[in-house]
Design an enzyme around this catalytic site. Structure first.
Site, PDB file in Angstrom:
ATOM      1  N   HIS A   1      41.901 -23.220 -16.918  1.00 61.73           N
ATOM      2  CA  HIS A   1      42.074 -22.136 -18.196  1.00 61.73           C
ATOM      3  C   HIS A   1      41.922 -22.847 -19.508  1.00 61.73           C
ATOM      4  O   HIS A   1      41.227 -22.538 -20.478  1.00 61.73           O
ATOM      5  CB  HIS A   1      43.110 -21.375 -18.109  1.00 61.73           C
ATOM      6  CG  HIS A   1      43.316 -20.765 -16.689  1.00 61.73           C
ATOM      7  ND1 HIS A   1      44.470 -20.546 -16.119  1.00 61.73           N
ATOM      8  CD2 HIS A   1      42.284 -20.525 -15.617  1.00 61.73           C
ATOM      9  CE1 HIS A   1      44.404 -19.875 -15.132  1.00 61.73           C
ATOM     10  NE2 HIS A   1      42.972 -19.687 -14.810  1.00 61.73           N
TER      11      HIS A   1
ATOM     12  N   ARG B   1      35.248 -13.034  -7.159  1.00 60.34           N
ATOM     13  CA  ARG B   1      36.327 -12.287  -8.182  1.00 60.34           C
ATOM     14  C   ARG B   1      36.079 -10.987  -8.197  1.00 60.34           C
ATOM     15  O   ARG B   1      37.116 -10.367  -8.848  1.00 60.34           O
ATOM     16  CB  ARG B   1      36.373 -13.452  -9.156  1.00 60.34           C
ATOM     17  CG  ARG B   1      37.790 -13.249 -10.029  1.00 60.34           C
ATOM     18  CD  ARG B   1      37.916 -14.139 -10.724  1.00 60.34           C
ATOM     19  NE  ARG B   1      38.922 -14.167 -11.800  1.00 60.34           N
ATOM     20  CZ  ARG B   1      38.808 -14.128 -13.018  1.00 60.34           C
ATOM     21  NH1 ARG B   1      37.363 -14.107 -13.654  1.00 60.34           N
ATOM     22  NH2 ARG B   1      39.799 -13.849 -13.861  1.00 60.34           N
TER      23      ARG B   1
HETATM   24  S1  CFN Z   1      47.126 -13.536 -10.743  1.00 60.98           S
HETATM   25 FE1  CFN Z   1      45.927 -13.939 -12.599  1.00 60.98          FE
HETATM   26  S2  CFN Z   1      46.750 -15.551 -13.848  1.00 60.98           S
HETATM   27  S3  CFN Z   1      45.629 -12.436 -14.155  1.00 60.98           S
HETATM   28 FE2  CFN Z   1      43.805 -13.352 -13.396  1.00 60.98          FE
HETATM   29  S4  CFN Z   1      43.603 -14.941 -15.074  1.00 60.98           S
HETATM   30 FE3  CFN Z   1      42.741 -13.638 -11.285  1.00 60.98          FE
HETATM   31  S5  CFN Z   1      43.944 -12.803  -9.438  1.00 60.98           S
HETATM   32 MO1  CFN Z   1      42.908 -14.503  -8.684  1.00 60.98          MO
HETATM   33  S6  CFN Z   1      44.939 -16.110  -9.127  1.00 60.98           S
HETATM   34 FE4  CFN Z   1      43.411 -16.011 -10.982  1.00 60.98          FE
HETATM   35 FE5  CFN Z   1      44.599 -15.773 -13.518  1.00 60.98          FE
HETATM   36 FE6  CFN Z   1      45.570 -14.463 -14.842  1.00 60.98          FE
HETATM   37 FE7  CFN Z   1      45.096 -14.206 -10.395  1.00 60.98          FE
HETATM   38  S7  CFN Z   1      43.703 -17.566 -12.500  1.00 60.98           S
HETATM   39  S8  CFN Z   1      41.623 -15.406 -10.557  1.00 60.98           S
HETATM   40  S9  CFN Z   1      42.164 -12.397 -12.733  1.00 60.98           S
HETATM   41  N1  CFN Z   1      44.357 -14.609 -12.096  1.00 60.98           N
HETATM   42  C1  HCA Z   2      40.476 -18.658  -7.713  1.00 61.75           C
HETATM   43  C2  HCA Z   2      40.124 -17.180  -7.693  1.00 61.75           C
HETATM   44  C3  HCA Z   2      40.821 -16.233  -7.159  1.00 61.75           C
HETATM   45  C4  HCA Z   2      40.905 -16.465  -5.603  1.00 61.75           C
HETATM   46  C5  HCA Z   2      41.377 -15.267  -4.858  1.00 61.75           C
HETATM   47  C6  HCA Z   2      41.748 -15.275  -3.389  1.00 61.75           C
HETATM   48  C7  HCA Z   2      40.379 -14.818  -7.444  1.00 61.75           C
HETATM   49  O1  HCA Z   2      41.588 -18.987  -7.422  1.00 61.75           O
HETATM   50  O2  HCA Z   2      39.599 -19.361  -7.680  1.00 61.75           O
HETATM   51  O3  HCA Z   2      42.593 -16.471  -3.075  1.00 61.75           O
HETATM   52  O4  HCA Z   2      41.851 -14.346  -2.935  1.00 61.75           O
HETATM   53  O5  HCA Z   2      41.101 -13.992  -7.757  1.00 61.75           O
HETATM   54  O6  HCA Z   2      39.051 -14.592  -7.294  1.00 61.75           O
HETATM   55  O7  HCA Z   2      42.211 -16.317  -7.609  1.00 61.75           O
END
Ligand code: CFN
Ligand code: HCA
Length: 534
Positions: free
Chosen positions: A187, A89
């Site tokens: 979450h 990530r």
């Molecule tokens: S779009 Fe969001 S919803 S911003 Fe965050 S915590 Fe990441 S990029 Mo991947 S899908 Fe994921 Fe959340 Fe908020 Fe996305 S669960 S890990 S940093 N996320």
């Molecule tokens: C997750 C993490 C992820 C995956 C990213 C992707 C992230 O959903 O478990 O599919 O490229 O941001 O690392 O959302």
């Protein structure tokens, strides 16, 4: 390019009727009508459809807990889950005390068949003991993966016993992957326990500096939080904690002392903001540090909240200086990007957060969506809520905080809040229904079949999504920019982030690679049928 209902129907008609009926509710073409269009969201994915979604464990351990650097995060389960959340990530962390930064480690109980048959509790207890002996962390988390729930290991009991053995917090998270419909459930599981066990654990009542704030839902992907903090610190804010990017157990304990909570990612943490308001009386403000305009508006709203003349003047000074510095850097990239279109599908908040930044470099988003957002993310919600008084907060049914645990201190009077609500307007980043143009497409829980179909239909110039779909689309001849991990780049937030983003997207367009790839629609006949040889 607007898509017609007929074109959308042609895509859906390729599904069996039951699937068609389901998916129809998750896709809409934005119309010009005032009322918010209804899109179905946060429901179970159709099995086998190849979704981009993650699981509850990903949301709990991967997203919320993972970035807390001074805790060792143990994955209780077979090795794959731990491995796939190891570093992918790109949540960055640095520490003044390098002995308390465990970000680069991946710790798992590596369950084997015998553990599944005979139970894995003993193995988990042993791993906790080893972690304490090797790392001496401030605290430990244990996250359960699917098989743990299925065989019934009692991780809470193992964690509790370890706490009394070692005298440090060991937090157990029952975030088995199958819980809920996406990572969104994870979450909640993570946040509830952090709220219960970590936030407010210190005896401090006030923060050590001026304008104390928490940044909620900022995970420091590619260094985003560092860029935002650079600007906030210069203006004069005291950052009490960041949840959870480059965050720590030690910081989080003091989060209740902040005077304002900023909510960057709305999806993963809005309920923490509400709980903090209820328990400690801290109001929250929705921000968007992605994009120049988003950054400017967020800074102005924050200054309005504190209302101090000096702070407002300093905010304007920093905005003017930063904009003057970055505008000439972005301009050449704008020339490359101008007039292009984007397809923007990310998790729960970036699907709309990035639309403003795309627009600022001349790119229009023609399709957007979220993997797991809830309906309020699509439809938008109030930027600054009504402050709850002590009396109100007792009546909130979903409150996870018992009344005797509360340390309520009303940080803004209801009268002042009324005044603020007039001054802080509902902004353009209120939700996807607001950010997108009429005729554009909004899709919830997009799958790989639809991705390919929409790519063929819209032929966007750039595809902004994640690792699971990136390469398929690049093979179709379209540059792809990962908006989860930022590929190998970042930060993309704040002023410097906008420059980095403009540069990286331009590089994507300018690469000569695309001359060597023929997209399928240029190669394959659009009409197929058999030719009569006679
Ligand atoms: S779009 Fe969001 S919803 S911003 Fe965050 S915590 Fe990441 S990029 Mo991947 S899908 Fe994921 Fe959340 Fe908020 Fe996305 S669960 S890990 S940093 N996320
Ligand atoms: C997750 C993490 C992820 C995956 C990213 C992707 C992230 O959903 O478990 O599919 O490229 O941001 O690392 O959302």
């Amino acid at each position: 390019m607007a898509v017609t209902e007929k074109e959308l129907q042609e895509i859906l008609e390729q599904y069996p009727s039951k699937v068609q009926k389901n998916r129809k509710k998750h896709i809409l073409i934005k119309d010009g009508v005032e009322d918010a269009q209804v899109i179905e969201a946060n429901t179970r994915t159709i099995p086998g459809i190849i979704t981009n979604r993650g699981c509850a464990y990903a949301g709990c351990k991967g997203v919320v807990l993972g970035p807390l650097k001074d805790m060792v995060h143990i994955t209780h389960g077979p090795i794959g889950c731990g491995f796939y959340t190891w570093g992918a990530r790109r949540n960055k962390a640095k520490s003044d005390d390098p002995t308390q930064n465990f970000m680069n480690y991946c710790v798992s109980t590596d369950m084997q068949e015998s553990d599944i048959v005979f139970g894995g509790e003993k193995k988990l207890a042993k791993v906790i003991d080893e972690v304490v002996a090797i790392f001496h962390p401030h605290a430990i988390t244990v996250s359960a993966t699917c098989p743990v729930g299925l065989i019934g290991d009692d991780i809470a009991a193992v964690a509790k016993a370890a706490e009394s053995r070692h005298g440090l917090p060991v937090l157990a998270f029952s975030c088995e992957g199958y819980k809920g419909v996406s990572q969104s459930a994870g979450h909640h599981i993570a946040n509830n326990i952090l709220m219960d066990r970590v936030i407010g654990a210190s005896s401090a009542e006030t923060a050590p500096g001026k304008y104390p704030i928490n940044i909620l839902g900022e995970y420091n992907i590619g260094g985003d939080s560092w860029e935002v903090e650079r600007v906030l610190k210069e203006i004069g804010y005291t950052i009490v904690s960041v949840m959870t990017g480059d965050g720590s157990y030690e910081e989080l304990k003091n989060a209740h002392t902040a005077e304002l909570n900023l909510v960057q990612c709305h999806r993963s943490i809005n309920y923490i903001a509400e709980m903090l308001e209820t328990k400690y009386g801290t109001p929250w403000l929705k921000v968007n540090f992605i994009g120049i305009q988003g950054m400017i508006e967020s800074l102005r709203n924050m200054a309005t909240y504190f209302g101090d003349e000096e702070l407002i003047a300093k905010t304007e000074e920093v905005i003017a200086r930063e904009v003057a510095r970055i505008e000439p850097l972005i301009e050449p990239y704008r020339k490359i990007c101008q007039g292009k279109t984007a397809f923007c599908f990310v998790g729960g908040s970036r699907g709309h957060h990035y639309q403003g930044l795309f627009a600022e470099i001349g790119i229009e988003t023609v399709l957007a969506g979220y993997e797991f957002a809830h309906r309020d993310d699509y439809e938008g919600r109030q930027v600054i809520p009504t402050i709850k008084t002590d009396a109100d907060s007792k009546n909130i049914p979903e409150l996870h905080v018992s009344p005797d645990e509360r340390r309520f201190r009303l940080k803004v009077s209801p009268e002042k809040m009324e005044e603020l609500k007039q001054k802080i307007p509902l902004s353009y980043y209120a939700g996807m229904n607001v950010t997108m143009k009429d005729g554009s497409i909004i899709v919830d829980d997009l799958n790989h079949f639809e991705t390919e179909e929409f790519i063929k239909l819209l032929k966007p110039d750039i595809f902004a999504s994640g690792i699971k779909d990136k390469y398929v689309i690049q093979k179709m001849g379209i540059p792809a920019k990962q908006l989860h991990s930022y590929d190998y780049s970042g930060p993309y937030a704040g002023f410097n982030g906008a420059v980095n983003f403009a540069r990286d997207v331009s590089m994507g367009f300018a690469s000569p690679t695309w001359n060597f790839i023929v997209p399928p629609w240029k190669d394959e006949p659009l009409l197929t049928g058999t030719v009569n040889e006679e």
